[in-house]
Scaffold this motif. Sequence first.
Motif, mmCIF file in Angstrom:
data_model
loop_
_atom_site.group_PDB
_atom_site.id
_atom_site.type_symbol
_atom_site.label_atom_id
_atom_site.label_comp_id
_atom_site.label_asym_id
_atom_site.label_seq_id
_atom_site.Cartn_x
_atom_site.Cartn_y
_atom_site.Cartn_z
ATOM 1 N N VAL A 120 19.589 70.774 12.488
ATOM 2 C CA VAL A 120 19.030 71.275 13.909
ATOM 3 C C VAL A 120 17.852 72.233 13.830
ATOM 4 N N SER A 121 17.004 71.905 15.171
ATOM 5 C CA SER A 121 15.824 73.476 14.544
ATOM 6 C C SER A 121 16.299 75.323 14.529
ATOM 7 N N ALA A 122 15.555 75.521 14.017
ATOM 8 C CA ALA A 122 15.882 76.972 13.875
ATOM 9 C C ALA A 122 14.825 77.757 13.541
ATOM 10 N N GLY A 123 13.851 77.165 14.842
ATOM 11 C CA GLY A 123 12.592 77.774 15.248
ATOM 12 C C GLY A 123 11.817 78.118 13.801
ATOM 13 N N GLY A 124 10.424 78.057 14.191
ATOM 14 C CA GLY A 124 9.466 78.911 13.634
ATOM 15 C C GLY A 124 9.090 77.653 12.179
ATOM 16 N N GLY A 125 9.682 76.193 12.924
ATOM 17 C CA GLY A 125 9.215 75.013 11.817
ATOM 18 C C GLY A 125 10.898 75.572 10.861
ATOM 19 N N LYS A 126 11.572 75.745 10.635
ATOM 20 C CA LYS A 126 12.570 75.598 10.534
ATOM 21 C C LYS A 126 13.809 75.041 10.834
ATOM 22 N N LEU A 127 14.669 74.733 10.102
ATOM 23 C CA LEU A 127 15.457 74.057 10.250
ATOM 24 C C LEU A 127 16.910 74.094 9.945
ATOM 25 N N TRP A 128 18.012 73.612 10.053
ATOM 26 C CA TRP A 128 19.986 74.080 9.648
ATOM 27 C C TRP A 128 19.812 72.596 9.433
ATOM 28 N N LEU A 129 20.174 72.187 7.642
ATOM 29 C CA LEU A 129 20.507 70.979 7.867
ATOM 30 C C LEU A 129 21.821 71.263 6.637
ATOM 31 N N MET A 130 22.958 69.895 7.364
ATOM 32 C CA MET A 130 23.970 70.477 6.781
ATOM 33 C C MET A 130 24.601 68.846 5.886
ATOM 34 N N THR A 131 24.771 69.244 4.865
ATOM 35 C CA THR A 131 25.471 67.971 4.172
ATOM 36 C C THR A 131 26.909 67.277 4.282
ATOM 37 N N SER A 132 27.090 66.217 3.662
ATOM 38 C CA SER A 132 28.405 65.316 4.629
ATOM 39 C C SER A 132 28.864 65.315 3.138
ATOM 40 N N GLU A 133 29.460 65.153 2.419
ATOM 41 C CA GLU A 133 29.669 64.951 0.905
ATOM 42 C C GLU A 133 30.875 64.740 0.756
ATOM 43 N N THR A 134 32.287 65.530 1.479
ATOM 44 C CA THR A 134 33.599 65.876 1.926
ATOM 45 C C THR A 134 34.137 65.081 2.730
ATOM 46 N N ASP A 135 33.618 63.755 3.665
ATOM 47 C CA ASP A 135 33.732 63.001 5.011
ATOM 48 C C ASP A 135 34.599 62.109 4.039
ATOM 49 N N GLY A 136 34.519 62.087 2.910
ATOM 50 C CA GLY A 136 35.911 60.635 2.592
ATOM 51 C C GLY A 136 34.843 59.850 1.766
ATOM 52 N N ARG A 137 33.537 60.148 2.122
ATOM 53 C CA ARG A 137 32.362 58.648 1.806
ATOM 54 C C ARG A 137 31.917 58.885 1.053
ATOM 55 N N GLY A 138 31.820 60.413 0.439
ATOM 56 C CA GLY A 138 30.763 61.125 -0.390
ATOM 57 C C GLY A 138 31.225 61.492 -2.035
ATOM 58 N N SER A 139 30.155 61.758 -2.521
ATOM 59 C CA SER A 139 30.854 62.018 -3.973
ATOM 60 C C SER A 139 31.288 63.412 -4.053
ATOM 61 N N PRO A 140 31.580 64.301 -3.462
ATOM 62 C CA PRO A 140 31.608 65.920 -3.494
ATOM 63 C C PRO A 140 31.305 66.093 -4.760
#
Length: 382
Positions: A349-369
Motif C-alpha cells: 500500500v502506498s504510504a506517500g512520499g515514495g514510501k510503501l507499507w509492505l505486509m508478508t504472508s508466511e502464516t497463511d498455510g503455504r509459507g514457512s513462518p
Amino acid sequence: MTAVLAVATLLMTAGCSSDDGGSPGGGESTAPGSTASGASPTRQAADDAPPAKGSVKVLRTVAEGLETPWGLAPLPDGDLLVSSRDEATLTRVDGETGKKTEVGEVPGVSPAGEGGLMGLALSPDYASDHMVYAYFTSASDNRIVRMLYDEQKPSGAQLGAPDTIFRGIPKGFVHNGGRIAFGPDKMLYAGTGESGDTGLSQDKESPGGKILRLTPEGEPAPGNPFPDSPVYSYGHRNVQGLAWDTKQRLFASEFGQDTWDELNAIKPGDNYGWPQAEGRSDDAAFHNPIAQWGTDDASPSGIAYAEGSIWMAGLKGQRLWRIPLKGTEASADPQAFLEGEYGRLRTVVSAGGGKLWLMTSETDGRGSPEGGDDRILEVQVS
C-alpha cells in the motif's frame, strides 16, 4: 528468469505457479470521470517514464507477530488497520511503535483455503462516517460489508454490526479474489475470483472472475459499461491487486494457472481472456496484459502505485516487483527486489512520499513462518 520487451508490451518468461502458490485449479484504462484536471490531451498521451532502474530500501519493521494478515488500510492518523484472514479479526497497528490493539471480530466469516476475512477499505468519507468496508467469505458466498468503527468503545468491541452491501460473489476453496479499494471517483472496486469454476469468468451475469464497480451502498455504479450491472471488466481468473496511477488509470494483478501471471491496465467493459487465454493472446477479442510472469516468480496479490511505477507483491515469488510505466504500458523490464528476504508478500500500500507499507504472508498455510512472522515493513522506493 528471462525478460524481453517486445513492441510496447512486456513479456516475462520465467516459470510461475497458480494463485497463492498452491496446486493449479484455480488500451487505455479510463474510469468514468478520470480525466486529470488541467492536463492537456498531448501531455496525457505522452507520460514521462520513470528511470528504467529503481531502488528499494527497507526502513524498518513496523510490526511483527501478525496472524494470517491479508488486508491493510492506513488510518488518517498514521496507524494501520489489518485484517486476519483466518481469525476474522481487525487489528489496529500503531504506525510508530507497532503496538497491536484488537478492534473486533467480524461475524459471519467462514475461513477455509484461500477464503476468510480479506480486503479492507476506508469510506471516502471516513473522517465523518467512520465506516470500514471488508470483503469476506461467508458460509455461502463472498460478500462485501461495511461496519462502523467506534474508537471510543473498549478494545475488541469497536466494530458495529456488519451491513452487507453486496453478496453472491461465488466462493471456493481457491480463487476468492478479495481486494477492495475506493477509486478516485469515490466508487468501490472489488477484484473477484471464479472460485475454480472457469466458465464464470466469461459469464457477464456472474460476479465471479470480474472487477466490480459499485457505489458505496453496493449498487452498480453510474457509468458502468453494462447497463444495471456491477461488472466493470471480465475474463479474469483471480484478481487480488488494484491500484490507480496519478492520471486515475486503473491497474490490476491477476493469478495465472500454470504459465502466466499478469499485470493488466483495465479498460471498462474489456474482456481479459480467461479461461480462453492465459497471458498474451493473438485473439483481438481479449485485452492483453502489459506484463506477464511465470508463476514461480510472482503469484501476485496486492499492488500499489508510487514513483511512476506499479509495485507488486509476490506470494510464491517471494519478491517485490517494480513495473515502470509510460502511460498504460511497461516502459522497461520489471525489476525484482527483496527476493526471498521476507518470504511470501501479500499486500503493498502506498504510504506517500515514495514510501510503501509492505505486509508478508508466511502464516497463511503455504509459507514457512519464522520468529516474528508475519510482519509489516516500511519501505522507501524510487
